[in-house]
Enzyme design. Structure first.
Site, PDB file in Angstrom:
ATOM      1  CD1 TRP A  69     -58.396  74.408 -10.581  1.00 21.14           C
ATOM      2  CD2 TRP A  69     -60.576  74.269 -11.070  1.00 21.14           C
ATOM      3  NE1 TRP A  69     -58.690  73.092 -10.864  1.00 21.14           N
ATOM      4  CE2 TRP A  69     -60.007  72.981 -11.172  1.00 21.14           C
ATOM      5  CE3 TRP A  69     -61.936  74.423 -11.352  1.00 21.14           C
ATOM      6  CZ2 TRP A  69     -60.757  71.858 -11.521  1.00 21.14           C
ATOM      7  CZ3 TRP A  69     -62.692  73.301 -11.703  1.00 21.14           C
ATOM      8  CH2 TRP A  69     -62.085  72.037 -11.783  1.00 21.14           C
TER       9      TRP A  69
ATOM     10  CG  ASP B 229     -60.414  77.280  -5.335  1.00 19.44           C
ATOM     11  OD1 ASP B 229     -60.347  76.350  -4.516  1.00 19.44           O
ATOM     12  OD2 ASP B 229     -60.675  77.113  -6.551  1.00 19.44           O
TER      13      ASP B 229
ATOM     14  CE  LYS C  63     -58.993  68.530  -6.633  1.00 22.11           C
ATOM     15  NZ  LYS C  63     -59.588  69.782  -7.111  1.00 22.11           N
TER      16      LYS C  63
HETATM   17  C1  LIG Z   1     -60.500  70.510  -7.893  1.00 22.33           C
HETATM   18  C2  LIG Z   1     -60.563  71.970  -7.814  1.00 22.33           C
HETATM   19  C3  LIG Z   1     -61.758  72.671  -8.023  1.00 22.33           C
HETATM   20  C4  LIG Z   1     -63.046  71.987  -8.401  1.00 22.33           C
HETATM   21  O1  LIG Z   1     -63.517  71.245  -7.349  1.00 22.33           O
HETATM   22  P1  LIG Z   1     -64.927  70.462  -7.441  1.00 22.33           P
HETATM   23  O2  LIG Z   1     -65.030  69.932  -6.061  1.00 22.33           O
HETATM   24  O3  LIG Z   1     -64.746  69.409  -8.486  1.00 22.33           O
HETATM   25  O4  LIG Z   1     -65.976  71.425  -7.792  1.00 22.33           O
HETATM   26  C5  LIG Z   1     -61.738  74.041  -7.884  1.00 22.33           C
HETATM   27  N1  LIG Z   1     -60.625  74.698  -7.561  1.00 22.33           N
HETATM   28  C6  LIG Z   1     -59.456  74.052  -7.365  1.00 22.33           C
HETATM   29  C7  LIG Z   1     -58.225  74.829  -7.003  1.00 22.33           C
HETATM   30  C8  LIG Z   1     -59.383  72.666  -7.481  1.00 22.33           C
HETATM   31  O5  LIG Z   1     -58.230  72.034  -7.285  1.00 22.33           O
END
Ligand SMILES: *Cc1c(COP(=O)(O)O)cnc(C)c1O
Length: 360
Positions: A102, A172, A196
């Site tokens: 990511w 993030d 999540k």
């Molecule tokens: C799942 C995830 C993403 C991507 O998320 P999307 O909503 O599919 O764009 C980015 N960063 C982290 C840490 C994630 O777990």
């Protein structure tokens, strides 16, 4: 068929009481005579929902008044571009720590708009740890500093955050928001996809310090400008209305559980059950450095590929599903987000013990 124990990394398990509540209100929300899905986002009833959702999140995370909460779309992935477009205004330089898939995605986007300075990386050991950081190596004039607080695929998390001084720290938090207590005032921006730890896919939450709003590059599309959404209380266009409603129910559930401190305690207990077993098993192992282990995503391996395949198949027939590791790393991964009850983890460990004995 009964509900399984769902270890998916995302979209992921939701609290059963939340799903039941949503089911009860699916046809008619309170006295409106319609589903939340059918409501105008500008109606009184919906205004109440979106405002309560924001209030609950502010309360749960103790978000200071000088931060805006935005309900957006486009996933965390859109934030990889939205952040540089809005923040890279002075030196056009961003610092980042590369801790996996990511952050690599974020690096690719940053490079389109300015200079990306990779401060440290854990790629040398398959991203199995969080690099130790030396603030002397940070760029004092960077427009921001990006980290991924929990690496969903690799299974690592930060336990302390870099000291970036006046450089805004951007996090993030897609896979660990609301799982542990966080001091929001340490961050310039926190963003997270909902699927999540918050609700269904389609909603992206952004928590942004007000002084970072209003400096977007001229090329920034209206929809990618934080100011558009901040000025319009996330109602510039149609927000993901049902996802926001589901987030509200999840926040209410979390509040009843004792809020984030209560949840953190449960999450620490849950993760310990699995890590303790992995550290004593002769068949299953955690590849992750002890001090950097995620509370949310726990990758593990078995001694051979054949055993892993058999384990995954037998686990699924026993009601433990979506335990496959990410396609890029293989092995297994148990994602044990807020909504995974501790019984689910205990039962998984019991099953792993039985499997180990049977396959000695
Ligand atoms: C799942 C995830 C993403 C991507 O998320 P999307 O909503 O599919 O764009 C980015 N960063 C982290 C840490 C994630 O777990």
């Amino acid at each position: 068929m009964s509900r399984v124990y769902n270890f998916s990394a995302g979209p992921a398990v939701l609290p059963e009481p939340v799903l039941k509540k949503a089911a009860g209100e699916l046809l008619e929300y309170r006295d409106t005579g319609m589903s939340v899905m059918e409501m105008s986002h500008r109606s009184k009833a919906y205004d109440d929902i979106i405002q309560t959702t924001e209030y609950l999140l502010r309360d749960l995370m103790k978000i200071p008044d000088n931060y805006k909460v935005l309900f957006l779309q486009g996933g965390a992935s859109s934030q990889f571009a939205m952040v540089p477009m809005n923040l890279m205004k002075k030196s056009r330089k961003a610092d980042i720590v590369n801790t996996g898939t990511w952050t690599k995605r974020a690096i690719d986007e940053i490079k389109r708009y300015g200079n990306c300075n990779i401060i440290a990386s854990s790629e040398d050991r398959n991203f199995s740890y969080i690099p130790k950081l030396d603030s002397g190596t940070f760029s004092p004039d960077a427009d921001y500093f990006h980290i991924c607080t929990n690496n969903t695929i690799e299974g690592t998390r930060y336990t302390t955050y870099p000291e970036t001084g006046s450089v805004p720290l951007v996090a993030d938090m897609s896979s660990n928001i609301l799982s542990e207590v966080v001091d929001v005032s340490r961050f310039g921006i926190i963003f997270a996809g909902a699927q999540k730890n918050i609700g269904p896919a389609g909603l992206t939450i952004v928590i942004i310090r007000e002084d970072l709003i209003g400096h977007a590059m001229d090329i920034t599309p209206t929809m990618f400008n934080y100011k558009t959404h901040a000025d319009n209380k996330s109602l510039y266009n149609t927000p993901p209305t049902y996802g926001i409603y589901m987030a509200k129910l999840v926040f209410e559930w979390l509040k009843d559980l004792g809020g984030v401190p209560g949840m953190q305690k449960i999450n620490e207990e849950k993760a310990k059950v699995l890590y303790d077993f992995l550290d004593t098993s002769s068949m299953f192992k955690s590849p992750i450095a002890r001090e950097d282990r995620s509370l949310m995503n726990i990758p593990f391996t078995a001694s051979t590929k054949e055993l892993e395949a058999r384990f995954l198949a037998e686990a699924a027939t026993n009601g433990f599903v979506q335990l496959e590791g990410h396609r890029s790393v293989g092995g297994m991964r148990a994602s044990i987000y807020n909504a995974m009850p501790i019984e689910g983890v205990k039962k998984l460990v019991e099953f792993m013990k039985k499997f180990e004995t049977a396959n000695k």
